[in-house]
Design a protein around this motif. Structure first.
Motif, PDB file in Angstrom:
ATOM      1  N   GLY A 371     -24.575  44.000 -42.750  1.00 29.02           N
ATOM      2  CA  GLY A 371     -23.288  43.691 -43.351  1.00 29.02           C
ATOM      3  C   GLY A 371     -22.611  44.912 -43.947  1.00 29.02           C
ATOM      4  N   GLN A 372     -23.365  45.715 -44.700  1.00 25.77           N
ATOM      5  CA  GLN A 372     -22.774  46.890 -45.337  1.00 25.77           C
ATOM      6  C   GLN A 372     -22.377  47.946 -44.311  1.00 25.77           C
ATOM      7  OE1 GLN A 372     -24.824  48.527 -48.695  1.00 25.77           O
ATOM      8  NE2 GLN A 372     -25.170  46.550 -49.668  1.00 25.77           N
ATOM      9  N   LEU A 373     -23.190  48.125 -43.281  1.00 24.42           N
ATOM     10  CA  LEU A 373     -22.845  49.101 -42.244  1.00 24.42           C
ATOM     11  C   LEU A 373     -21.607  48.656 -41.478  1.00 24.42           C
ATOM     12  CD1 LEU A 373     -26.448  49.943 -40.953  1.00 24.42           C
ATOM     13  CD2 LEU A 373     -24.942  51.443 -42.265  1.00 24.42           C
ATOM     14  N   THR A 374     -21.531  47.356 -41.175  1.00 28.98           N
ATOM     15  CA  THR A 374     -20.355  46.840 -40.483  1.00 28.98           C
ATOM     16  C   THR A 374     -19.108  47.028 -41.340  1.00 28.98           C
ATOM     17  OG1 THR A 374     -21.689  45.222 -39.273  1.00 28.98           O
ATOM     18  CG2 THR A 374     -19.320  44.789 -39.435  1.00 28.98           C
ATOM     19  N   ASP A 375     -19.214  46.728 -42.630  1.00 25.38           N
ATOM     20  CA  ASP A 375     -18.078  46.898 -43.539  1.00 25.38           C
ATOM     21  C   ASP A 375     -17.633  48.351 -43.613  1.00 25.38           C
ATOM     22  OD1 ASP A 375     -18.134  44.205 -44.062  1.00 25.38           O
ATOM     23  OD2 ASP A 375     -19.173  44.383 -45.989  1.00 25.38           O
ATOM     24  N   ALA A 376     -18.557  49.277 -43.375  1.00 28.28           N
ATOM     25  CA  ALA A 376     -18.226  50.708 -43.417  1.00 28.28           C
ATOM     26  C   ALA A 376     -17.651  51.197 -42.090  1.00 28.28           C
ATOM     27  CB  ALA A 376     -19.467  51.508 -43.778  1.00 28.28           C
ATOM     28  N   GLY A 377     -17.448  50.270 -41.144  1.00 32.95           N
ATOM     29  CA  GLY A 377     -16.878  50.661 -39.856  1.00 32.95           C
ATOM     30  C   GLY A 377     -17.899  51.149 -38.849  1.00 32.95           C
ATOM     31  N   ILE A 378     -19.174  50.871 -39.107  1.00 31.12           N
ATOM     32  CA  ILE A 378     -20.259  51.295 -38.211  1.00 31.12           C
ATOM     33  C   ILE A 378     -20.676  50.099 -37.366  1.00 31.12           C
ATOM     34  CG2 ILE A 378     -22.615  52.211 -38.126  1.00 31.12           C
ATOM     35  CD1 ILE A 378     -22.016  53.499 -40.899  1.00 31.12           C
ATOM     36  N   THR A 379     -20.960  50.341 -36.098  1.00 25.38           N
ATOM     37  CA  THR A 379     -21.223  49.258 -35.155  1.00 25.38           C
ATOM     38  C   THR A 379     -22.685  48.834 -35.168  1.00 25.38           C
ATOM     39  OG1 THR A 379     -19.454  50.033 -33.704  1.00 25.38           O
ATOM     40  CG2 THR A 379     -21.090  48.536 -32.737  1.00 25.38           C
ATOM     41  N   VAL A 380     -22.937  47.566 -35.461  1.00 22.71           N
ATOM     42  CA  VAL A 380     -24.255  46.953 -35.303  1.00 22.71           C
ATOM     43  C   VAL A 380     -24.222  46.166 -34.001  1.00 22.71           C
ATOM     44  CG1 VAL A 380     -25.891  45.277 -36.253  1.00 22.71           C
ATOM     45  CG2 VAL A 380     -24.686  46.848 -37.780  1.00 22.71           C
ATOM     46  N   VAL A 381     -25.143  46.448 -33.076  1.00 19.48           N
ATOM     47  CA  VAL A 381     -25.006  45.913 -31.718  1.00 19.48           C
ATOM     48  C   VAL A 381     -25.812  44.637 -31.464  1.00 19.48           C
ATOM     49  CG1 VAL A 381     -24.555  48.236 -30.832  1.00 19.48           C
ATOM     50  CG2 VAL A 381     -26.877  47.320 -30.734  1.00 19.48           C
ATOM     51  N   ASN A 382     -26.744  44.287 -32.339  1.00 19.22           N
ATOM     52  CA  ASN A 382     -27.554  43.096 -32.087  1.00 19.22           C
ATOM     53  C   ASN A 382     -27.221  41.986 -33.066  1.00 19.22           C
ATOM     54  OD1 ASN A 382     -28.856  44.599 -34.265  1.00 19.22           O
ATOM     55  ND2 ASN A 382     -30.590  43.207 -34.036  1.00 19.22           N
ATOM     56  N   ASP A 383     -27.574  40.767 -32.670  1.00 20.83           N
ATOM     57  CA  ASP A 383     -27.536  39.648 -33.611  1.00 20.83           C
ATOM     58  C   ASP A 383     -28.754  39.789 -34.522  1.00 20.83           C
ATOM     59  OD1 ASP A 383     -25.343  38.682 -32.253  1.00 20.83           O
ATOM     60  OD2 ASP A 383     -26.515  37.301 -31.013  1.00 20.83           O
ATOM     61  N   LEU A 390     -29.936  47.217 -35.038  1.00 18.76           N
ATOM     62  CA  LEU A 390     -29.626  48.302 -34.105  1.00 18.76           C
ATOM     63  C   LEU A 390     -28.222  48.805 -34.386  1.00 18.76           C
ATOM     64  CD1 LEU A 390     -31.024  46.936 -30.702  1.00 18.76           C
ATOM     65  CD2 LEU A 390     -32.101  48.536 -32.290  1.00 18.76           C
ATOM     66  N   VAL A 391     -28.091  50.107 -34.608  1.00 19.71           N
ATOM     67  CA  VAL A 391     -26.831  50.693 -35.060  1.00 19.71           C
ATOM     68  C   VAL A 391     -26.375  51.757 -34.065  1.00 19.71           C
ATOM     69  CG1 VAL A 391     -25.630  51.706 -37.023  1.00 19.71           C
ATOM     70  CG2 VAL A 391     -27.703  50.358 -37.401  1.00 19.71           C
ATOM     71  N   ASP A 392     -25.099  51.713 -33.716  1.00 16.84           N
ATOM     72  CA  ASP A 392     -24.548  52.608 -32.693  1.00 16.84           C
ATOM     73  C   ASP A 392     -23.557  53.583 -33.330  1.00 16.84           C
ATOM     74  OD1 ASP A 392     -23.685  53.797 -30.381  1.00 16.84           O
ATOM     75  OD2 ASP A 392     -22.650  52.035 -29.584  1.00 16.84           O
ATOM     76  N   PHE A 393     -23.857  54.873 -33.219  1.00 19.73           N
ATOM     77  CA  PHE A 393     -22.940  55.922 -33.650  1.00 19.73           C
ATOM     78  C   PHE A 393     -22.373  56.673 -32.451  1.00 19.73           C
ATOM     79  CE2 PHE A 393     -25.880  55.203 -37.143  1.00 19.73           C
ATOM     80  CZ  PHE A 393     -25.048  55.132 -38.245  1.00 19.73           C
ATOM     81  N   GLY A 394     -22.412  56.025 -31.291  1.00 22.64           N
ATOM     82  CA  GLY A 394     -21.903  56.663 -30.077  1.00 22.64           C
ATOM     83  C   GLY A 394     -22.705  57.890 -29.709  1.00 22.64           C
ATOM     84  N   GLU A 395     -22.010  58.930 -29.290  1.00 20.65           N
ATOM     85  CA  GLU A 395     -22.690  60.149 -28.861  1.00 20.65           C
ATOM     86  C   GLU A 395     -23.327  60.901 -30.033  1.00 20.65           C
ATOM     87  OE1 GLU A 395     -18.740  63.074 -28.856  1.00 20.65           O
ATOM     88  OE2 GLU A 395     -19.580  62.363 -26.956  1.00 20.65           O
ATOM     89  N   ASP A 396     -23.018  60.480 -31.259  1.00 19.91           N
ATOM     90  CA  ASP A 396     -23.580  61.147 -32.438  1.00 19.91           C
ATOM     91  C   ASP A 396     -24.850  60.470 -32.969  1.00 19.91           C
ATOM     92  OD1 ASP A 396     -21.582  63.094 -32.560  1.00 19.91           O
ATOM     93  OD2 ASP A 396     -20.264  61.800 -33.754  1.00 19.91           O
ATOM     94  N   THR A 397     -25.321  59.422 -32.303  1.00 16.60           N
ATOM     95  CA  THR A 397     -26.438  58.644 -32.854  1.00 16.60           C
ATOM     96  C   THR A 397     -27.658  59.503 -33.150  1.00 16.60           C
ATOM     97  OG1 THR A 397     -25.748  56.560 -31.834  1.00 16.60           O
ATOM     98  CG2 THR A 397     -28.088  56.797 -32.359  1.00 16.60           C
ATOM     99  N   LEU A 422     -29.703  54.332 -29.935  1.00 24.71           N
ATOM    100  CA  LEU A 422     -29.314  53.609 -31.134  1.00 24.71           C
ATOM    101  C   LEU A 422     -30.256  53.914 -32.290  1.00 24.71           C
ATOM    102  CD1 LEU A 422     -28.879  50.143 -29.379  1.00 24.71           C
ATOM    103  CD2 LEU A 422     -27.004  51.664 -30.058  1.00 24.71           C
ATOM    104  N   MET A 423     -29.753  53.793 -33.509  1.00 24.80           N
ATOM    105  CA  MET A 423     -30.606  53.815 -34.692  1.00 24.80           C
ATOM    106  C   MET A 423     -31.297  52.460 -34.791  1.00 24.80           C
ATOM    107  SD  MET A 423     -29.496  54.211 -38.719  1.00 24.80           S
ATOM    108  CE  MET A 423     -29.279  55.989 -38.714  1.00 24.80           C
TER     109      MET A 423
END
Length: 455
Positions: A371-383, A390-397, A422-423
């Motif tokens: 929830g906090q990562l999503t609120d910060a504009g960071i993509t969480v890719v799994n339910d 699982l967290v996606d920072f694109g090419e910077d992961t 992914l993280m």
């Protein structure tokens, strides 16, 4: 003995001091270069035990990973509970070979009691056999060995006596996103990875039931998952087991961490039908938070379990004698640590409600991360259905993960899922709090900002 008493008192104090400070220590050591030099050369003459222990501790403590602390989120690693830690120290001091009641009636009886408790809390059949192994790898290997015996015996082949040369073909049907330990177990058992027919997974990594039914055309070993290693997703055990049993197949469940969901009322729906399988594997040093190394295997067909694992020799006595279960009949090792003491202690410290609360709290903390990562504009890719994020920072992961690890604030690793790097955050430590999650999210955001600003 007075010297031993003083030595053990010093060690206990040192362990306690470490555990008291681990919450505030850097989660990963900055520099390990001096460890080898501090360990020195092999002494020519005996050295007093107190000096040996002091030198060892002084050398390695700067290189310890704070994996028992509250902000270590790598590899689904638990941190040992207080009672389990103390019980494991007792196990070391008692030094009991947990082979059978002759080598140690205490170890055999405690393991027997703890095994029955585990079946109870996990909702597994009361008649199931069990073995205390080193971890998920050992548990999967034993479960699949029992499966190999059972399926080939049904085909009229004694694999323990005749081996695999000339045996009827044995197929393994498994989720395409199965854990790597399944493949290694198949290699160790002589079945090989070519025996696997992979079945496609859905968008969260659970096995596709229609594809499973299509893949089955006769007796086989079907491998299911309780907790996808990346997403935490669960296979549909009720549907998959019904299909597999209709074809005369054995169902093995790899539940290294996810099997513990069966203990928690809020999560039990994820494991519906779990009890209908034939064998199950689960770790203790993950969500039960016992010291390394500890895992458990359970089997609904005790005779196949024993046939695959037991041994006899002219000098051995006490196997099944006097109604006391022989632990070695259910695992590959004869010389084995008495893991039952720490497991009994962990179950006793937590109790039924405490285990459920621990699992549910970790899952709530995983949702807090997401929830906090999503609120910060960071993509969480799994339910986030369990404790995996699982967290996606694109090419910077990769760079973000490395920056977080270097910070010492927390530690989580990276994984590749569906072609993306992914993280991977795994929450399974009994001591992790909401404050630890918040502090870790701040560290992740800082690392992301730093990487973004550096281009």
């Amino acid at each position: 003995m007075s010297d031993l008493r003083d030595l053990l008192a010093d060690v206990a104090a040192r362990v306690a001091g470490y555990r008291e400070s681990v919450a505030d220590a850097p989660v990963f050591p900055d520099d390990t270069a001096g460890v080898r030099e501090k360990l020195g050369d092999l002494p020519e003459k005996p050295v007093p035990p107190a000096d040996v222990v002091r030198r060892l501790a002084d050398a390695v403590e700067p290189a310890l990973v704070a994996s028992t602390g509250p902000r270590y989120f790598g590899f689904v690693t638990g941190g040992a509970l207080d009672a389990a830690t103390a019980a494991d120290l007792l196990a070391t001091g008692w030094d009991q070979p947990a082979f059978n009641k002759v080598t140690s009636p205490a170890a055999a009886i405690v393991e027997d009691v703890a095994g029955e408790w585990l079946k109870d809390v996990l909702g597994l059949p009361s008649h199931a056999s069990f073995g205390f192994v080193t971890g998920g790898q050992g548990a999967n290997t034993v479960g699949l060995a029992a499966a190999r015996h059972h399926v080939l015996a049904q085909a009229g082949w004694d694999v323990e006596r005749r081996g695999l040369h000339g045996a009827p073909p044995l197929r393994v049907i498994a989720n395409e996103e199965r854990h790597a330990t399944i493949d290694r177990s198949l290699r160790l058992l002589g079945l090989g990875t070519d025996a696997v027919t992979p079945v496609r997974a859905d968008d969260q990594g659970a096995i596709d039931i229609a594809a499973l039914e299509k893949a089955l055309d006769g007796p086989a070993i079907v491998c299911l998952q309780a907790g996808n290693v990346n997403t935490g997703a669960f296979d549909d055990f009720a549907a998959a087991t019904e299909i597999a049993h209709r074809h005369g197949s054995w169902v093995h469940v790899d539940g290294a961490f996810g099997l513990w969901a069966a203990v928690a009322p809020a999560l039990r729906r994820l494991t519906a039908g779990l009890e209908t399988a034939d064998s199950w594997a689960v770790d203790g040093h993950k969500w039960l938070n016992v010291p390394y190394d500890s895992g458990y295997v359970f089997c609904a067909h005790p005779e196949s379990h024993v046939a695959a694992m037991s041994l006899t020799a002219a000098y051995l006595t006490g196997q099944g004698d006097g109604g006391v279960r022989a632990p070695s009949d259910f695992v590959p090792e004869s010389s084995r640590r008495a893991r039952g003491f720490a497991t009994w202690a962990a179950l006793s410290e937590l109790g039924r409600t405490g285990i459920a609360e621990l699992v549910e709290r970790c899952c709530a903390l995983a949702r807090r991360f997401a929830g906090q990562l999503t609120d910060a504009g960071i993509t969480v890719v799994n339910d986030v259905v369990l404790n995996q994020v699982l967290v996606d920072f694109g090419e910077d992961t990769e760079r973000v993960v490395e920056a977080v690890q270097r910070s010492g604030e927390c530690w989580m690793g990276a994984t590749t899922w569906r072609g993306k790097r992914l993280m991977r955050i795994s929450v399974s430590n009994w001591s992790t709090t909401e404050a630890d999650v918040d502090r870790s999210v701040a560290a992740i955001q800082a690392a992301w900002a730093s990487v973004a600003s550096s281009g």
